[in-house]
Design a protein around this motif. Structure first.
Motif, PDB file in Angstrom:
ATOM      1  N   ILE A 258       0.864  -1.186  -0.036  1.00 52.05           N
ATOM      2  CA  ILE A 258      -0.073  -0.034  -0.050  1.00 52.05           C
ATOM      3  C   ILE A 258       0.803   1.252  -0.056  1.00 52.05           C
ATOM      4  O   ILE A 258       0.736   2.333  -0.618  1.00 52.05           O
ATOM      5  CB  ILE A 258      -0.892   0.098   1.013  1.00 52.05           C
ATOM      6  CG1 ILE A 258      -1.960  -1.182   1.106  1.00 52.05           C
ATOM      7  CG2 ILE A 258      -1.544   1.359   1.231  1.00 52.05           C
ATOM      8  CD1 ILE A 258      -2.598  -1.358   2.483  1.00 52.05           C
ATOM      9  N   GLY A 259       1.904   1.204   0.821  1.00 51.41           N
ATOM     10  CA  GLY A 259       2.799   2.382   1.124  1.00 51.41           C
ATOM     11  C   GLY A 259       2.247   3.464   1.794  1.00 51.41           C
ATOM     12  O   GLY A 259       1.064   3.521   1.847  1.00 51.41           O
ATOM     13  N   PHE A 260       3.390   4.015   2.881  1.00 52.33           N
ATOM     14  CA  PHE A 260       2.942   4.934   3.685  1.00 52.33           C
ATOM     15  C   PHE A 260       4.210   5.990   4.238  1.00 52.33           C
ATOM     16  O   PHE A 260       5.197   5.193   4.240  1.00 52.33           O
ATOM     17  CB  PHE A 260       2.194   4.441   4.719  1.00 52.33           C
ATOM     18  CG  PHE A 260       2.023   5.509   5.816  1.00 52.33           C
ATOM     19  CD1 PHE A 260       1.016   6.205   5.595  1.00 52.33           C
ATOM     20  CD2 PHE A 260       2.648   5.409   7.121  1.00 52.33           C
ATOM     21  CE1 PHE A 260       0.726   7.402   6.959  1.00 52.33           C
ATOM     22  CE2 PHE A 260       2.389   6.084   8.171  1.00 52.33           C
ATOM     23  CZ  PHE A 260       1.321   7.254   8.003  1.00 52.33           C
TER      24      PHE A 260
ATOM     25  N   THR B  73       3.301  12.568   6.709  1.00 49.14           N
ATOM     26  CA  THR B  73       3.391  13.927   6.074  1.00 49.14           C
ATOM     27  C   THR B  73       3.602  15.099   7.167  1.00 49.14           C
ATOM     28  O   THR B  73       3.834  16.112   6.770  1.00 49.14           O
ATOM     29  CB  THR B  73       2.664  14.172   4.849  1.00 49.14           C
ATOM     30  OG1 THR B  73       1.254  14.447   5.406  1.00 49.14           O
ATOM     31  CG2 THR B  73       2.815  13.046   3.647  1.00 49.14           C
ATOM     32  N   ARG B  74       3.259  14.734   8.360  1.00 52.62           N
ATOM     33  CA  ARG B  74       3.118  15.500   9.344  1.00 52.62           C
ATOM     34  C   ARG B  74       1.815  16.625   9.090  1.00 52.62           C
ATOM     35  O   ARG B  74       2.159  17.481   9.525  1.00 52.62           O
ATOM     36  CB  ARG B  74       4.349  16.205   9.813  1.00 52.62           C
ATOM     37  CG  ARG B  74       5.500  15.167  10.386  1.00 52.62           C
ATOM     38  CD  ARG B  74       6.728  15.908  10.776  1.00 52.62           C
ATOM     39  NE  ARG B  74       7.419  14.909  11.625  1.00 52.62           N
ATOM     40  CZ  ARG B  74       7.324  14.728  13.006  1.00 52.62           C
ATOM     41  NH1 ARG B  74       6.326  15.324  13.535  1.00 52.62           N
ATOM     42  NH2 ARG B  74       8.100  13.725  13.364  1.00 52.62           N
ATOM     43  N   CYS B  75       0.954  16.359   8.266  1.00 55.45           N
ATOM     44  CA  CYS B  75      -0.072  17.105   8.236  1.00 55.45           C
ATOM     45  C   CYS B  75      -0.984  17.404   9.347  1.00 55.45           C
ATOM     46  O   CYS B  75      -1.843  18.259   9.482  1.00 55.45           O
ATOM     47  CB  CYS B  75      -0.915  16.648   7.156  1.00 55.45           C
ATOM     48  SG  CYS B  75      -1.967  15.138   7.364  1.00 55.45           S
ATOM     49  N   GLY B  76      -1.032  16.456  10.242  1.00 57.31           N
ATOM     50  CA  GLY B  76      -1.670  16.497  11.575  1.00 57.31           C
ATOM     51  C   GLY B  76      -3.132  16.323  11.433  1.00 57.31           C
ATOM     52  O   GLY B  76      -4.011  16.555  12.490  1.00 57.31           O
TER      53      GLY B  76
ATOM     54  N   GLU C 195      -8.180   7.201   5.197  1.00 61.02           N
ATOM     55  CA  GLU C 195      -7.926   8.285   4.547  1.00 61.02           C
ATOM     56  C   GLU C 195      -6.793   8.791   5.228  1.00 61.02           C
ATOM     57  O   GLU C 195      -6.805   9.155   6.309  1.00 61.02           O
ATOM     58  CB  GLU C 195      -9.001   9.203   4.726  1.00 61.02           C
ATOM     59  CG  GLU C 195     -10.219   8.839   3.861  1.00 61.02           C
ATOM     60  CD  GLU C 195     -11.645   9.724   4.055  1.00 61.02           C
ATOM     61  OE1 GLU C 195     -11.620  10.366   5.219  1.00 61.02           O
ATOM     62  OE2 GLU C 195     -12.179   9.964   3.195  1.00 61.02           O
ATOM     63  N   CYS C 196      -5.863   9.130   4.139  1.00 58.14           N
ATOM     64  CA  CYS C 196      -4.672   9.876   4.889  1.00 58.14           C
ATOM     65  C   CYS C 196      -3.626  10.306   3.331  1.00 58.14           C
ATOM     66  O   CYS C 196      -3.405   9.453   2.614  1.00 58.14           O
ATOM     67  CB  CYS C 196      -3.757   8.808   5.638  1.00 58.14           C
ATOM     68  SG  CYS C 196      -2.141   9.396   6.160  1.00 58.14           S
ATOM     69  N   GLU C 197      -3.107  11.446   3.493  1.00 57.90           N
ATOM     70  CA  GLU C 197      -2.434  11.739   2.511  1.00 57.90           C
ATOM     71  C   GLU C 197      -1.149  11.178   2.282  1.00 57.90           C
ATOM     72  O   GLU C 197      -0.560  11.504   1.103  1.00 57.90           O
ATOM     73  CB  GLU C 197      -2.324  13.476   2.266  1.00 57.90           C
ATOM     74  CG  GLU C 197      -1.370  13.912   3.601  1.00 57.90           C
ATOM     75  CD  GLU C 197      -1.224  15.511   3.265  1.00 57.90           C
ATOM     76  OE1 GLU C 197      -1.873  16.132   2.944  1.00 57.90           O
ATOM     77  OE2 GLU C 197       0.002  15.977   3.657  1.00 57.90           O
ATOM     78  N   GLY C 198      -0.581  10.612   3.315  1.00 60.88           N
ATOM     79  CA  GLY C 198       0.895   9.759   3.155  1.00 60.88           C
ATOM     80  C   GLY C 198       0.670   8.493   2.697  1.00 60.88           C
ATOM     81  O   GLY C 198       1.702   7.910   2.335  1.00 60.88           O
ATOM     82  N   LEU C 199      -0.808   8.145   2.564  1.00 57.81           N
ATOM     83  CA  LEU C 199      -0.683   6.529   1.520  1.00 57.81           C
ATOM     84  C   LEU C 199      -0.092   6.674   0.349  1.00 57.81           C
ATOM     85  O   LEU C 199      -0.146   7.607  -0.303  1.00 57.81           O
ATOM     86  CB  LEU C 199      -2.147   6.078   1.556  1.00 57.81           C
ATOM     87  CG  LEU C 199      -2.578   5.935   2.784  1.00 57.81           C
ATOM     88  CD1 LEU C 199      -4.164   5.517   2.820  1.00 57.81           C
ATOM     89  CD2 LEU C 199      -2.101   4.541   3.509  1.00 57.81           C
TER      90      LEU C 199
END
Ligand code: SF4
Length: 237
Positions: free
Chosen positions: A26-28, A31-34, A171-175
Motif C-alpha cells: 500500500i505504501g505510507f 507527512t506530518r499534516c496533523g 484516509e490519509c495523504e501519506g498513503l
C-alpha cells in the motif's frame, strides 16, 4: 460471527512479515499534516485509548486522567448538563477546538504530538487497521485494503482466508508513498500488538461488566478493569 476468543487466537497468529508485505504494497509515509490528530468541522477528534495507555500518558506528561482521556461518546445520551449514561471505551481527551489534547501547533502553525514517544497504539498504527470482528477502525473511510488469505491459511486457527483477514488503509495523504522494509515491519508489529490488545480489552470489558446504577447527569465507563467515573476512579470506591 466468531467469538472474541477465536478472533484473539487469529490476531495472535498474525504474521508480522505478511502484515509488513501488505503495508509495503500500500505504501505510507507520515507527512506530518496533523489530520489524524485534529477534529473535523462537526466532529471532535475521537481515538480509542486503553486504560494502561492512559496511565502511561499521565506519567509521561504529568497530567490528570481527565486531561488525558474522556469517556468514549458513542452510546451516551444528551442530558440536560451534557453527556450521560454508560460507555465501554476511553477516547483521547480533546481541547476546545476538538483536536487531540496532545496536539500542539507552534507559532508558524506547524503541529506536533507532545506525547510522541508515548502515543497510544492507535496513533502508532494510523492509517492502518486489521479487519477482525473485535478490532476497531480508526476514523476515516477505508480507501485501500490487502487480503491476508494466505496468512490465515498458514495460521494456527486452521481457517482459510476470508474478508476478515484484511489490512485496511484509511484516509490519509501519506498513503501510496514508499516505505522502507524496517519501517513497514515496525508498523506491522505495532498493528499486530494493537489487534491483540483490542481483543484482550474487549474480552476484559465483557468479563468485568456488572450492571451499575447511573444517576441522571452521570457517566460511567466500563473498561477491562471495571466501572469507572470520568476521572478514572472506580465507581465502587
Ligand atoms: S496522542 Fe499524539 S499522535 Fe495521537 S492523536 Fe494525539 S497528538 Fe496525534
Amino acid at each position: 460471527m466468531q467469538s472474541l476468543e477465536s478472533e484473539l487466537e487469529t490476531a495472535r497468529a498474525l504474521k508480522v512479515d505478511t502484515l509488513a508485505d501488505a503495508i509495503e504494497s500500500i505504501g505510507f509515509e507520515c507527512t506530518r499534516c496533523g489530520a489524524c490528530c485534529t477534529g473535523e468541522a462537526e466532529d471532535d477528534h475521537t481515538a480509542t485509548v486503553f486504560p494502561d495507555e492512559v496511565r502511561e500518558l499521565q506519567e509521561s506528561t504529568e497530567r490528570d486522567w481527565r486531561d488525558v482521556a474522556r469517556p468514549m461518546p458513542y452510546g451516551l445520551a444528551d442530558g440536560e448538563d451534557g453527556p450521560e449514561g454508560e460507555t465501554f471505551e476511553w477516547a483521547l481527551q480533546t481541547d476546545s477546538c476538538g483536536d487531540c489534547a496532545f496536539y500542539e501547533e507552534d507559532d508558524d502553525g506547524v503541529g506536533a504530538c507532545v506525547a510522541h514517544d508515548d502515543r497510544p497504539l492507535i496513533c502508532r498504527t494510523y492509517p492502518f487497521s486489521v479487519a477482525l470482528d473485535g478490532t476497531s477502525q480508526p476514523m476515516g473511510a477505508v480507501v485501500d485494503s490487502v487480503a491476508l488469505g494466505a496468512q490465515r491459511e498458514a495460521g494456527e486457527t486452521g481457517e482459510t482466508g476470508d474478508e476478515e483477514g484484511v489490512v485496511r488503509a484509511h484516509e490519509c495523504e501519506g498513503l501510496g508513498r514508499d516505505i522502507s522494509r524496517s519501517d513497514a515491519e515496525d508498523l506491522a508489529a505495532a498493528l499486530k500488538e494493537r489487534a491483540v490488545r483490542e481483543l484482550e480489552e474487549a474480552i476484559g470489558v465483557r468479563d468485568a461488566y456488572e450492571p451499575t446504577a447511573v444517576a441522571s447527569g452521570e457517566v460511567v465507563v466500563h473498561d477491562s478493569e471495571g466501572a469507572k467515573r470520568p476521572d478514572g476512579t472506580p465507581v465502587d470506591d
